[in-house]
Design a protein around this motif. Structure first.
Motif, PDB file in Angstrom:
ATOM      1  N   UNK A  39       0.830  -1.205   0.000  1.00 18.98           N
ATOM      2  CA  UNK A  39       0.000   0.000   0.000  1.00 18.98           C
ATOM      3  C   UNK A  39       0.863   1.254   0.000  1.00 18.98           C
ATOM      4  N   UNK A  40       1.938   1.237   0.786  1.00 18.33           N
ATOM      5  CA  UNK A  40       2.825   2.396   0.814  1.00 18.33           C
ATOM      6  C   UNK A  40       3.518   2.586  -0.527  1.00 18.33           C
ATOM      7  N   UNK A  41       3.871   1.451  -1.185  1.00 20.08           N
ATOM      8  CA  UNK A  41       4.494   1.548  -2.500  1.00 20.08           C
ATOM      9  C   UNK A  41       3.539   2.150  -3.516  1.00 20.08           C
ATOM     10  N   UNK A  42       2.258   1.684  -3.487  1.00 21.02           N
ATOM     11  CA  UNK A  42       1.256   2.230  -4.420  1.00 21.02           C
ATOM     12  C   UNK A  42       1.034   3.704  -4.150  1.00 21.02           C
ATOM     13  N   UNK A  43       0.995   4.099  -2.865  1.00 18.74           N
ATOM     14  CA  UNK A  43       0.765   5.499  -2.514  1.00 18.74           C
ATOM     15  C   UNK A  43       1.913   6.372  -2.998  1.00 18.74           C
ATOM     16  N   UNK A  44       3.137   5.875  -2.853  1.00 13.24           N
ATOM     17  CA  UNK A  44       4.287   6.681  -3.282  1.00 13.24           C
ATOM     18  C   UNK A  44       4.308   6.845  -4.794  1.00 13.24           C
ATOM     19  N   UNK A  45       3.915   5.786  -5.534  1.00 12.86           N
ATOM     20  CA  UNK A  45       3.851   5.890  -6.990  1.00 12.86           C
ATOM     21  C   UNK A  45       2.778   6.878  -7.416  1.00 12.86           C
ATOM     22  N   UNK A  46       1.617   6.822  -6.750  1.00 18.78           N
ATOM     23  CA  UNK A  46       0.516   7.727  -7.082  1.00 18.78           C
ATOM     24  C   UNK A  46       0.900   9.170  -6.824  1.00 18.78           C
ATOM     25  N   UNK A  47       1.609   9.400  -5.714  1.00 17.13           N
ATOM     26  CA  UNK A  47       1.998  10.769  -5.389  1.00 17.13           C
ATOM     27  C   UNK A  47       3.048  11.286  -6.357  1.00 17.13           C
ATOM     28  N   UNK A  48       3.843  10.356  -6.931  1.00 15.59           N
ATOM     29  CA  UNK A  48       4.881  10.785  -7.862  1.00 15.59           C
ATOM     30  C   UNK A  48       4.327  11.100  -9.238  1.00 15.59           C
ATOM     31  N   UNK A  49       3.181  10.518  -9.576  1.00 17.21           N
ATOM     32  CA  UNK A  49       2.599  10.742 -10.891  1.00 17.21           C
ATOM     33  C   UNK A  49       1.865  12.081 -10.933  1.00 17.21           C
ATOM     34  N   UNK A  50       1.906  12.769 -12.071  1.00 18.46           N
ATOM     35  CA  UNK A  50       1.170  14.039 -12.185  1.00 18.46           C
ATOM     36  C   UNK A  50      -0.324  13.781 -12.269  1.00 18.46           C
ATOM     37  N   UNK A  51      -1.145  14.748 -11.895  1.00 22.04           N
ATOM     38  CA  UNK A  51      -2.596  14.574 -12.021  1.00 22.04           C
ATOM     39  C   UNK A  51      -3.002  14.373 -13.475  1.00 22.04           C
ATOM     40  N   UNK A  52      -4.038  13.555 -13.676  1.00 20.75           N
ATOM     41  CA  UNK A  52      -4.422  13.181 -15.041  1.00 20.75           C
ATOM     42  C   UNK A  52      -4.922  14.367 -15.854  1.00 20.75           C
ATOM     43  N   UNK A  53      -5.429  15.405 -15.195  1.00 24.71           N
ATOM     44  CA  UNK A  53      -5.969  16.528 -15.975  1.00 24.71           C
ATOM     45  C   UNK A  53      -4.880  17.240 -16.771  1.00 24.71           C
ATOM     46  N   UNK A  54      -3.628  17.134 -16.321  1.00 22.15           N
ATOM     47  CA  UNK A  54      -2.558  17.767 -17.085  1.00 22.15           C
ATOM     48  C   UNK A  54      -2.343  17.075 -18.422  1.00 22.15           C
ATOM     49  N   UNK A  55      -2.617  15.775 -18.492  1.00 21.81           N
ATOM     50  CA  UNK A  55      -2.395  15.031 -19.723  1.00 21.81           C
ATOM     51  C   UNK A  55      -3.400  15.311 -20.817  1.00 21.81           C
ATOM     52  N   UNK A  56      -4.524  15.960 -20.498  1.00 24.12           N
ATOM     53  CA  UNK A  56      -5.548  16.230 -21.519  1.00 24.12           C
ATOM     54  C   UNK A  56      -5.544  17.698 -21.946  1.00 24.12           C
ATOM     55  N   UNK A  57      -4.570  18.445 -21.489  1.00 30.33           N
ATOM     56  CA  UNK A  57      -4.503  19.851 -21.891  1.00 30.33           C
ATOM     57  C   UNK A  57      -3.911  19.962 -23.292  1.00 30.33           C
ATOM     58  N   UNK A  58      -4.563  20.752 -24.121  1.00 26.23           N
ATOM     59  CA  UNK A  58      -4.062  20.990 -25.473  1.00 26.23           C
ATOM     60  C   UNK A  58      -3.062  22.141 -25.416  1.00 26.23           C
ATOM     61  N   UNK A  59      -1.796  21.801 -25.606  1.00 30.70           N
ATOM     62  CA  UNK A  59      -0.736  22.803 -25.532  1.00 30.70           C
ATOM     63  C   UNK A  59      -0.236  23.100 -26.942  1.00 30.70           C
ATOM     64  N   UNK A  60      -0.227  24.355 -27.369  1.00 31.44           N
ATOM     65  CA  UNK A  60       0.286  24.700 -28.700  1.00 31.44           C
ATOM     66  C   UNK A  60       1.737  24.268 -28.863  1.00 31.44           C
TER      67      UNK A  60
END
Length: 350
Positions: free
Chosen positions: A5-26
């Motif tokens: 559980x601690x390993x999963x939590x640390x991986x989740x905290x290291x990953x960026x929030x998913x909303x950043x991946x759907x932003x359309x950047x010029x």
């Protein structure tokens, strides 16, 4: 188990929030390093607070049963773009000062009435859960929250739906607005004081008991679209709801997409109730009414009546136009004795 559980939590905290991946950047901005800050899709709304406590003011409601403001807060979920609609009492927030000798920012404390958890899809807004403060329950606030969210979906032109709902009372509120379960194997439980499915009484509900479906998603279909609209209007008529933006702004806020690119009038999503996965209910009803009126006129003119051919000579001549029944120059068909025919129109004895 704990190390996993601690390993999963640390991986989740290291990953960026998913909303950043759907932003359309010029393209001209993609080479400028890692982008920071809030998504551009929320730039049209007033920002309050800082850091992870930041939120954007979407709407205000003044009326019964309480006065509230609706704020959008970003969710750090790395699996899918999500947000939280914070429902706060309409009073100035309390600013707590940082501790002496630290670099912590000033924290904003709102008088919260509840919140709604949303999953932000490209064409839909999915309700993941709802919370109402215990001392405010019993005032139909869950229905008020749902009505405000549905009005935002209507303005934004996105389809309202839900993820798996396990709370019987929330399921009952959704059903009162016209939502229908999508899972045919969802569990039908008796509505009691149980907060979640695991707290429900096992066994078949009593015939006279209130029931609700749990462990299933909910959706709005074409047949219940009018019911959703009517229930929303009925709930909001007890107060004044003011939205802080228009269709493009709310579509960007509820989907967490857009904001960088320039949208032309031809590219904007039309202001419909359920778009684009559900046909406009009003247009469909207008076509249905017109079709029924044509059918009534045809029936009044004899369409649909059935007759049995009775003849002494064994057959009956069919003419291409009304006229002399003894004329044989315009006979196009012969019907045998006993044949059943259906009328498409009647003209006198013809």
């Amino acid at each position: 188990m704990l190390p996993e559980m601690l390993s999963w939590l640390s991986v989740s905290m290291a990953q960026p929030p998913a909303w950043r991946g759907v932003q359309h950047v010029p393209p001209e901005l993609q080479t400028r390093g890692k982008l920071q800050g809030a998504p551009p899709c929320l730039k049209s709304f007033k920002k309050q607070g800082r850091g992870r406590d930041a939120c954007w003011h979407l709407a205000s409601y003044r009326g019964k049963p309480i006065d509230i403001d609706v704020l959008l807060q970003l969710d750090q979920n790395p699996a899918e773009p999500c947000s939280k609609l914070m429902i706060v009492r309409s009073q100035p927030p309390v600013l707590s000062q940082p501790k002496v000798g630290t670099n912590s920012a000033i924290a904003t404390k709102w008088c919260k009435a509840g919140h709604m958890l949303l999953a932000c899809e490209e064409q839909a807004s999915a309700l993941r859960g709802m919370f109402v403060r215990e001392d405010l329950r019993g005032q139909r606030l869950s229905k008020l929250f749902l009505a405000i969210w549905l009005r935002m979906c209507k303005i934004a032109g996105v389809t309202p739906c839900t993820r798996t709902i396990n709370k019987p009372l929330l399921s009952l509120s959704l059903a009162s607005f016209g939502f229908t379960p999508t899972n045919s194997r969802g569990h039908l439980v008796e509505v009691t004081t149980a907060r979640r499915y695991r707290d429900c009484t096992a066994g078949k509900p009593a015939p006279s008991a209130r029931t609700a479906y749990v462990r299933t998603d909910f959706e709005v279909n074409l047949a219940s679209a009018y019911m959703v609209d009517a229930a929303t209007e009925e709930m909001l008529r007890h107060g004044d709801l003011k939205l802080a933006g228009g269709p493009p702004e709310f579509r960007q806020a509820l989907t967490l997409r857009g904001g960088f690119s320039i949208t032309t009038s031809q590219q904007r999503v039309p202001h419909t109730f359920l778009a684009p996965s559900i046909v406009d209910a009003r247009a469909a009803s207008s076509d249905l009414l017109e079709s029924l009126q044509r059918r009534i006129a045809a029936v009044n003119n004899g369409a649909g009546r059935r007759y049995r051919v009775i003849t002494l000579v064994g057959f009956l001549n069919v003419h291409n136009e009304p006229g002399d029944p003894w004329c044989t120059n315009n006979v196009v068909e012969q019907l045998d004795h006993g044949t059943i025919v259906e009328s498409i129109r009647e003209d006198g004895v013809w």
